[in-house]
Motif scaffolding. Structure first.
Motif, PDB file in Angstrom:
ATOM      1  N   ASN A   1       0.799  -1.233   0.000  1.00 18.58           N
ATOM      2  CA  ASN A   1       0.000   0.000   0.000  1.00 18.58           C
ATOM      3  C   ASN A   1       0.829   1.279   0.000  1.00 18.58           C
ATOM      4  N   LYS A   2       2.077   1.175  -0.462  1.00 16.93           N
ATOM      5  CA  LYS A   2       2.927   2.354  -0.575  1.00 16.93           C
ATOM      6  C   LYS A   2       3.800   2.171  -1.812  1.00 16.93           C
ATOM      7  N   PRO A   3       3.933   3.195  -2.674  1.00 15.44           N
ATOM      8  CA  PRO A   3       4.731   3.024  -3.886  1.00 15.44           C
ATOM      9  C   PRO A   3       6.141   2.519  -3.601  1.00 15.44           C
ATOM     10  N   ILE A   4       6.668   1.737  -4.540  1.00 10.80           N
ATOM     11  CA  ILE A   4       8.018   1.194  -4.374  1.00 10.80           C
ATOM     12  C   ILE A   4       9.013   2.308  -4.077  1.00 10.80           C
ATOM     13  N   ILE A   5       8.931   3.408  -4.814  1.00 14.18           N
ATOM     14  CA  ILE A   5       9.904   4.482  -4.636  1.00 14.18           C
ATOM     15  C   ILE A   5       9.779   5.141  -3.265  1.00 14.18           C
ATOM     16  N   GLU A   6       8.604   5.076  -2.670  1.00 12.27           N
ATOM     17  CA  GLU A   6       8.427   5.681  -1.343  1.00 12.27           C
ATOM     18  C   GLU A   6       9.166   4.890  -0.275  1.00 12.27           C
ATOM     19  N   HIS A   7       9.255   3.592  -0.434  1.00 11.98           N
ATOM     20  CA  HIS A   7      10.084   2.788   0.478  1.00 11.98           C
ATOM     21  C   HIS A   7      11.540   3.233   0.381  1.00 11.98           C
ATOM     22  N   ILE A   8      11.987   3.533  -0.861  1.00  9.12           N
ATOM     23  CA  ILE A   8      13.359   4.012  -1.054  1.00  9.12           C
ATOM     24  C   ILE A   8      13.547   5.382  -0.421  1.00  9.12           C
ATOM     25  N   LEU A   9      12.585   6.283  -0.629  1.00 13.15           N
ATOM     26  CA  LEU A   9      12.678   7.622  -0.043  1.00 13.15           C
ATOM     27  C   LEU A   9      12.745   7.549   1.477  1.00 13.15           C
ATOM     28  N   ASP A  10      11.953   6.683   2.080  1.00 15.69           N
ATOM     29  CA  ASP A  10      11.984   6.530   3.535  1.00 15.69           C
ATOM     30  C   ASP A  10      13.360   6.075   4.009  1.00 15.69           C
ATOM     31  N   ALA A  11      13.953   5.130   3.271  1.00 14.03           N
ATOM     32  CA  ALA A  11      15.283   4.647   3.637  1.00 14.03           C
ATOM     33  C   ALA A  11      16.323   5.756   3.531  1.00 14.03           C
TER      34      ALA A  11
END
Length: 400
Positions: free
Chosen positions: A30-40
């Protein structure tokens, strides 16, 4: 240090999910793939993030704007896709001395960033038993070569996360076109390592390259096994929640529903009555899983409805789809062999014994539709009542 995310590709292997969005905006948990990267990146203390965009890149820019959780974001548009080396070369416009370069279609644990940041020039490596689909990292502590797609190989492979000083740009400019007519970043790295030390940073955490739609199912399973849960919605009497079940705000779980975790359910959903949701399922926001419907190890994206007498197993259902009553998805061949699908006119072994349908956005099926294993349905397709479908259904098709 500036992070530079490569997010311009068309993601053709991810069709039909890329019919309506760029690949980095495909949702994972439920969160875009790129948003996981941005969070990291934010957690690692990166304050400057540049994103290379191309196909449907406007959607990325509109979603994230010019800041994300305190980090500044800007965008570079790649007019023509000419390979990964050409993509990285767009970062040369910035004056920074050192860059963290990442592919925009990866899922990894946040520790991957902190592991590589302390090095001057480095490539992140992850171990693969079957490495023949990746770039094999040759060398012990220091990289000697990236060798592409070595048959029957195993070992550390290129994880698509790099740290380089800006000198790398001069080597990219010297790269000749590959046989497929592209400027390959790995060719520049192979020249660079002959004159500079490049550290291989061995990473033992979770890392997944989401190259095909069914890889989302693998990534979802890995995510759900580690997620922390909250119940923010309403759970009626006579509901069974077993294991880790996360429920978003405004969601209603109706009487008679049985949910076996790990399961993630988004906001403002209606689940039940008498629905059965099995492990490793993710349901997006504003979804409806209705009476006598069963969902197993699948992804149901925002706004989609599996409303009555449906079975969906080992599948990806795009946004705003509606399955007519009695629509069912097969997920296992009668001979129980691996399921193969056609991608870009080639037959691909998915490596999975169980795979249902990969369905794009805004697909509607009539009542009692039967969908065979490994079927790919393009966005905006409409399937008539009672139809039996298999293989490829093109975008905006009408099947009678």
């Amino acid at each position: 240090m500036r992070a530079f995310i490569l997010a311009a590709g068309e993601g053709t292997r991810m069709w039909p999910l890329t019919d309506t969005r760029p690949k980095p905006l495909i949702p994972l948990a439920n969160k875009p793939i790129i948003e996981h990267i941005l969070d990291a990146l934010v957690e690692a203390g990166i304050e400057k993030i540049s994103i290379l965009i191309g196909y449907e890149g406007r959607q990325i820019a509109e979603r994230y704007g010019y800041s994300y959780k305190g980090a500044k974001i800007d965008y570079v548009y790649q007019n023509e896709r000419r390979g990964t080396g050409d993509a990285v070369l767009y970062a040369s416009k910035y004056n920074d001395e050192k860059f963290l370069i990442l592919n925009g279609d990866l899922y990894f644990e946040k520790s991957a960033i902190s592991d590589i940041l302390g090095h001057d020039n480095a490539v992140l490596g992850v171990y693969k038993d079957n490495a023949e689909s990746y770039g094999l990292l040759i060398g012990d502590e220091n990289l000697e070569e990236i060798r592409e797609k070595v048959p029957s190989s195993s070992g550390l492979v290129n994880a698509g996360v790099y740290v380089f000083h800006r000198e790398i740009f001069e080597y990219i400019k010297r790269v000749e076109l590959s046989p497929r007519g592209e400027i390959e970043f790995t060719d520049a790295i192979n020249m660079f390592v002959k004159e500079h030390d490049v550290k291989i940073v061995k990473y033992n955490g979770l890392w997944l390259d989401i190259g095909y739609p069914w890889h989302l199912l693998d990534a979802t399973k890995a995510y759900l096994e580690k997620m922390k849960c909250e119940i923010g919605g309403e759970v009626e009497e006579n509901v069974v929640l077993k294991g880790k079940v996360c429920i978003g705000e405004g969601t209603k779980i109706m009487s008679g529903t049985y949910i076996e975790g790990p399961v993630l359910i988004g906001k403002n959903c209606k689940i039940g009555p008498n629905a059965y949701i099995r492990p490793y399922t993710v349901i997006g926001d504003d979804c409806h899983i209705g009476n006598s419907s069963e969902v197993k190890a699948s992804i149901i994206m925002n706004g989609s409805k599996v409303p009555h007498f449906n079975y969906v197993g080992d599948s990806v259902i795009g946004e705003n789809c509606n399955l007519g009553a009695g629509t069912k998805v097969a997920n296992l061949r009668l001979d129980e062999k691996n399921i193969r699908v056609v991608v870009k006119d080639k037959i691909v072994d998915t490596g999975r014994r169980k795979l249902g349908v990969i369905m794009g956005d805004y697909v509607h099926t009539g009542i009692n539709v039967s969908i065979d294993v490994g079927t790919m349905i393009g966005s905006y397709a409409a399937i008539a009542p009672g139809a039996k479908i298999k293989g490829i259904v093109s975008t905006r098709s009408r099947v009678f």
